[in-house]
Design a protein around this motif. Structure first.
Motif, PDB file in Angstrom:
ATOM      1  N   UNK A 546       0.828  -1.208   0.000  1.00 32.01           N
ATOM      2  CA  UNK A 546       0.000   0.000   0.000  1.00 32.01           C
ATOM      3  C   UNK A 546       0.864   1.261   0.000  1.00 32.01           C
ATOM      4  N   UNK A 547       1.972   1.233   0.742  1.00 36.29           N
ATOM      5  CA  UNK A 547       2.869   2.388   0.778  1.00 36.29           C
ATOM      6  C   UNK A 547       3.556   2.579  -0.572  1.00 36.29           C
ATOM      7  N   UNK A 548       4.007   1.499  -1.189  1.00 36.75           N
ATOM      8  CA  UNK A 548       4.699   1.609  -2.471  1.00 36.75           C
ATOM      9  C   UNK A 548       3.740   2.124  -3.544  1.00 36.75           C
ATOM     10  N   UNK A 549       2.497   1.674  -3.509  1.00 42.81           N
ATOM     11  CA  UNK A 549       1.520   2.178  -4.471  1.00 42.81           C
ATOM     12  C   UNK A 549       1.291   3.678  -4.274  1.00 42.81           C
ATOM     13  N   UNK A 550       1.259   4.111  -2.999  1.00 44.12           N
ATOM     14  CA  UNK A 550       1.089   5.539  -2.729  1.00 44.12           C
ATOM     15  C   UNK A 550       2.311   6.333  -3.197  1.00 44.12           C
ATOM     16  N   UNK A 551       3.483   5.776  -3.007  1.00 43.61           N
ATOM     17  CA  UNK A 551       4.704   6.438  -3.474  1.00 43.61           C
ATOM     18  C   UNK A 551       4.674   6.593  -4.985  1.00 43.61           C
ATOM     19  N   UNK A 552       4.323   5.528  -5.692  1.00 42.84           N
ATOM     20  CA  UNK A 552       4.282   5.590  -7.151  1.00 42.84           C
ATOM     21  C   UNK A 552       3.229   6.579  -7.639  1.00 42.84           C
ATOM     22  N   UNK A 553       2.096   6.628  -6.943  1.00 46.81           N
ATOM     23  CA  UNK A 553       1.014   7.528  -7.369  1.00 46.81           C
ATOM     24  C   UNK A 553       1.336   8.988  -7.070  1.00 46.81           C
ATOM     25  N   UNK A 554       1.907   9.264  -5.886  1.00 48.94           N
ATOM     26  CA  UNK A 554       2.145  10.648  -5.480  1.00 48.94           C
ATOM     27  C   UNK A 554       3.463  11.215  -6.008  1.00 48.94           C
ATOM     28  N   UNK A 555       4.487  10.362  -6.121  1.00 47.61           N
ATOM     29  CA  UNK A 555       5.822  10.872  -6.447  1.00 47.61           C
ATOM     30  C   UNK A 555       6.483  10.123  -7.601  1.00 47.61           C
ATOM     31  N   UNK A 556       5.715   9.412  -8.379  1.00 48.51           N
ATOM     32  CA  UNK A 556       6.288   8.663  -9.503  1.00 48.51           C
ATOM     33  C   UNK A 556       6.944   9.547 -10.547  1.00 48.51           C
ATOM     34  N   UNK A 557       6.513  10.784 -10.670  1.00 47.04           N
ATOM     35  CA  UNK A 557       7.085  11.681 -11.669  1.00 47.04           C
ATOM     36  C   UNK A 557       8.399  12.318 -11.264  1.00 47.04           C
ATOM     37  N   UNK A 558       8.817  12.153  -9.994  1.00 46.92           N
ATOM     38  CA  UNK A 558      10.066  12.766  -9.525  1.00 46.92           C
ATOM     39  C   UNK A 558      11.020  11.769  -8.873  1.00 46.92           C
ATOM     40  N   UNK A 559      10.529  10.597  -8.468  1.00 46.09           N
ATOM     41  CA  UNK A 559      11.341   9.646  -7.710  1.00 46.09           C
ATOM     42  C   UNK A 559      12.457   9.056  -8.577  1.00 46.09           C
ATOM     43  N   UNK A 560      13.712   9.106  -8.044  1.00 47.67           N
ATOM     44  CA  UNK A 560      14.865   8.566  -8.750  1.00 47.67           C
ATOM     45  C   UNK A 560      15.508   7.397  -8.016  1.00 47.67           C
ATOM     46  N   UNK A 561      15.350   7.324  -6.700  1.00 45.80           N
ATOM     47  CA  UNK A 561      15.931   6.232  -5.921  1.00 45.80           C
ATOM     48  C   UNK A 561      14.909   5.716  -4.922  1.00 45.80           C
ATOM     49  N   UNK A 562      14.755   4.389  -4.869  1.00 41.70           N
ATOM     50  CA  UNK A 562      13.846   3.748  -3.923  1.00 41.70           C
ATOM     51  C   UNK A 562      14.527   2.510  -3.355  1.00 41.70           C
TER      52      UNK A 562
END
Length: 667
Positions: A546-562
């Motif tokens: 659930x957290x990873x889905x929220x990360x992808x939805x909210x910050x997928x356009x800027x996230x470079x490292x996970x």
């Protein structure tokens, strides 16, 4: 027909005489100067001198003719070799004797190639200003100058040589001394350890001093056999020395530093560590004679006290920029001098100063001399109390970075008071400061001003997760980076409060916070208005898809490292969300998670994903079926970690290595 020979001593002695024993004096004839003697035909003897006679026999002793020459003659020959050619290196490779002789020459003793007069073997003067000499001079890439009719070779010191362990021997140093001049000159010499049987001694360092006057950096680490004699040779031969690093050199004392002080006025950087025989006298000499010292680092030297440190600091008031004092027996006096004379200092590191009290830090801050200080790191100093830290905040108006480690007497009151006065602070690091609680962290964030960009909390055991009824705190809109690592008491409640105070976070590191859940992290993710760039939640074992889905939805356009290392509840659903929304992701770590071949297939089928580093270490459910998928995904990969993937065979990994030859694969 028998030959008649008029023997007058010019011909070879004929060994096959008519007499059985030609050495018998009773059979030797007394001949006149013009008596013809009848002899049988013979050939010229092929035996050449010298001979060794043993009874009635003699043997030829074969010796290389040039080795018969004394060292004085060889010296005169070698000094006439081209100073910038390969001939010197070639001669040095003939024998240890030649290498030793060549390495014993100073650069000022080598004949140059311009307007040079040299002695010939007969002792007369021969001018070297001939056509051949002019030709060598034109071909020489290095300038030659004359100083008191003694030519010497100048070089810029472009070479760097590092000898470690078994490679650190006198022979190698001698070879470097001979060969460096033809390659631009030696500029940096680093010796790390030494050969246990044939290690570096004063002889090797003396060869460097004679042959490499261009040395600017000398670093000796764990070299027990070098003493003041070797350092004195360096001081006498390398007047251009700028940086001296002595670590674990027990034979070097103040005498060696005195030689450096007298001959190396250009010294700008000094590092002394674990040298038990170096004390105040050597440091005082450096302080008086080396006015250009910009950086000093003194560690674990029991003889160094306030006199030596004060002399160094007070003599370089306007040039000293960096100071590191570690495990010394200095007192409040040294810190008072530091605070008063450090007008140009920008960086300070203080570690393990057990004799410095609260008064020392208070005086250092109130002396108002450290106006240019930008960074200070304090570790294991009992004098760092609330009062001392508040004085530091007031006295250093341009301080941008503060790092406090193992300061057990610092509490929330001191941290908040410091935050109110440090208007220029950009980075705050607290490690093992166990009296700091949640109130202190939140209070520092609310009062730090508008420039704080990074906050790091590591192993602060005093932080407990609790709901606090705090008054309305002002937001810290400048904070971009937050790292909270291995603080077991920092939980979901604390994280939510930090999220409200810091809405512009871009880099978050929560490694080792096993108490965080989805409910605690989601509010923080939702409050990050600027868009996350880097997120590390390794070791947060309670996080789910659930957290990873929220990360992808909210910050997928800027996230470079996970980094999801050791998040065992993460499954293929997370990789599907990442493949769909995280178009800028370059670095992904899902080691020791529950993903399978299906998740790898989702990543490989993503059209916009541009992964460069992927870690699948310890993913037991990834099998050989993923090898073709990784081959497709790996067109842009530069790093792939498949360690402890027990379901992938070694033969499949070998095929993958052949296919992805540009990628660094760990298996």
């Amino acid at each position: 027909m028998p030959a008649l020979v008029n023997y007058s001593g010019d011909e070879d002695f004929y060994p096959g005489s008519m007499y059985s024993n030609p050495m018998d004096s009773s059979l030797v004839l007394s001949l006149g100067s013009h008596v013809d003697v009848y002899c049988p035909p013979r050939k010229r003897s092929r035996i050449s001198a010298p001979f060794v006679f043993r009874g009635d026999k003699f043997e030829q002793k074969k010796l290389p003719s040039i080795d018969v020459l004394p060292e004085e003659c060889l010296f005169e020959i070698f000094r006439r070799l081209p100073p910038a050619g390969q001939e010197r290196s070639a001669c040095a490779g003939v024998s240890k004797r030649w290498l030793t002789l060549l390495s014993s020459m100073r650069s000022t003793e080598i004949c140059g190639s311009r307007n040079t007069e040299s002695l010939n073997l007969d002792g007369g003067l021969v001018s070297s200003n001939t056509d051949e000499s002019s030709k060598l001079d034109k071909e020489s890439p290095l300038p030659v100058s004359i100083d008191n009719e003694e030519p010497y070779l100048e070089s810029d010191g472009h070479l760097t040589r590092c000898l470690e362990g078994k490679k650190a021997t006198d022979i190698r140093l001698a070879a470097i001394a001979v060969g460096a001049s033809s390659r631009g000159g030696l500029g940096k010499l680093l010796i790390r350890g030494s050969n246990s049987t044939r290690g570096v001694t004063n002889f090797g360092l003396s060869a460097i001093a004679r042959g490499c006057p261009s040395v600017r950096v000398l670093s000796l680490w764990n070299v027990n056999s070098i003493s003041d004699e070797g350092i004195s040779e360096i001081a006498n031969g390398c007047h251009m020395l700028e940086k001296l690093d002595l670590c674990q050199c027990p034979q070097i004392s103040d005498k060696g530093l005195l030689a450096i002080a007298e001959n190396c006025p250009n010294l700008t950087s000094l590092t002394i560590e674990s040298c038990p025989n170096i004390g105040n006298e050597g440091l005082q000499a450096l302080g008086k004679r080396c006015p250009n010292l910009q950086s000093i680092s003194i560690k674990d030297c029991p003889l160094v006290g306030d006199q030596g440190i004060a002399s160094l600091l007070s003599s370089a008031t306007y040039v000293m920029t960096k100071v590191k004092l570690h495990s010394l027996s200095i007192t409040d006096v040294s810190l008072a001098v530091l605070g008063h004379y450090g007008k140009a200092i920008t960086d300070i590191v203080l570690t393990g100063l057990q004799n410095v009290s609260e008064r020392g830090f208070w005086v250092m801050g109130n002396a108002h001399g450290l106006q240019k200080l930008k960074s200070i790191t304090i570790t294991s100093c009992r004098g760092v109390t609330d009062l001392g830290l508040e004085a530091v905040g007031k006295g250093f108006p341009n301080l941008k970075q503060l790092c406090l480690r193992k300061c057990s007497f610092l509490s929330d009151n001191g941290l908040v008071a410091f935050a109110k006065t440090a208007a220029s602070l950009e980075s705050l690091q607290l490690e093992e400061c166990n009296r700091i609680t949640q109130c202190g962290v939140l209070g520092a964030l609310a009062n730090c001003g508008a420039k704080l960009k990074a906050l790091s909390l590591v192993k602060c055991m005093g932080i407990k997760d609790m709901v606090l009824d705090l008054p309305m705190l002002s937001a810290c809109n400048s904070l971009r980076s937050l790292a909270i690592r291995n603080c077991p008491g920092f939980g979901s409640s604390s994280l939510a409060m930090v999220g409200k105070l810091c809405p512009q976070l871009q880099n978050i590191d929560l490694g080792g916070l096993c108490g965080i859940t989805d409910a605690g992290l989601l509010p923080l993710l939702e409050s990050c208005e600027a868009g996350l760039v880097k997120l590390n939640v390794s070791g947060c074992v309670n996080l789910t898809d659930a957290v990873v889905k929220a990360i992808a939805r909210l910050h997928g356009g800027s996230l470079q490292l996970l980094n999801l290392d050791c998040c065992r509840k993460i499954t293929d659903a997370s990789l599907v969300a990442i493949a769909e929304d995280c178009s800028l992701l370059h670095d992904l770590d899902v080691s020791k998670s529950a993903i399978t071949d299906f998740g790898v297939a989702a990543l490989s089928s993503a059209k916009q994903l541009d992964l460069q580093i992927l870690s699948l270490s310890g993913c037991y459910n990834v099998t050989d079926k993923s090898i073709p998928l990784l081959g497709k995904l790996g067109q842009n990969l530069v790093g792939l970690n498949l360690q402890q993937c027990k379901s992938i065979s070694s033969s499949s990994i070998e095929l993958l290595v052949e296919h992805l030859w540009r990628c660094d694969i760990l298996s």
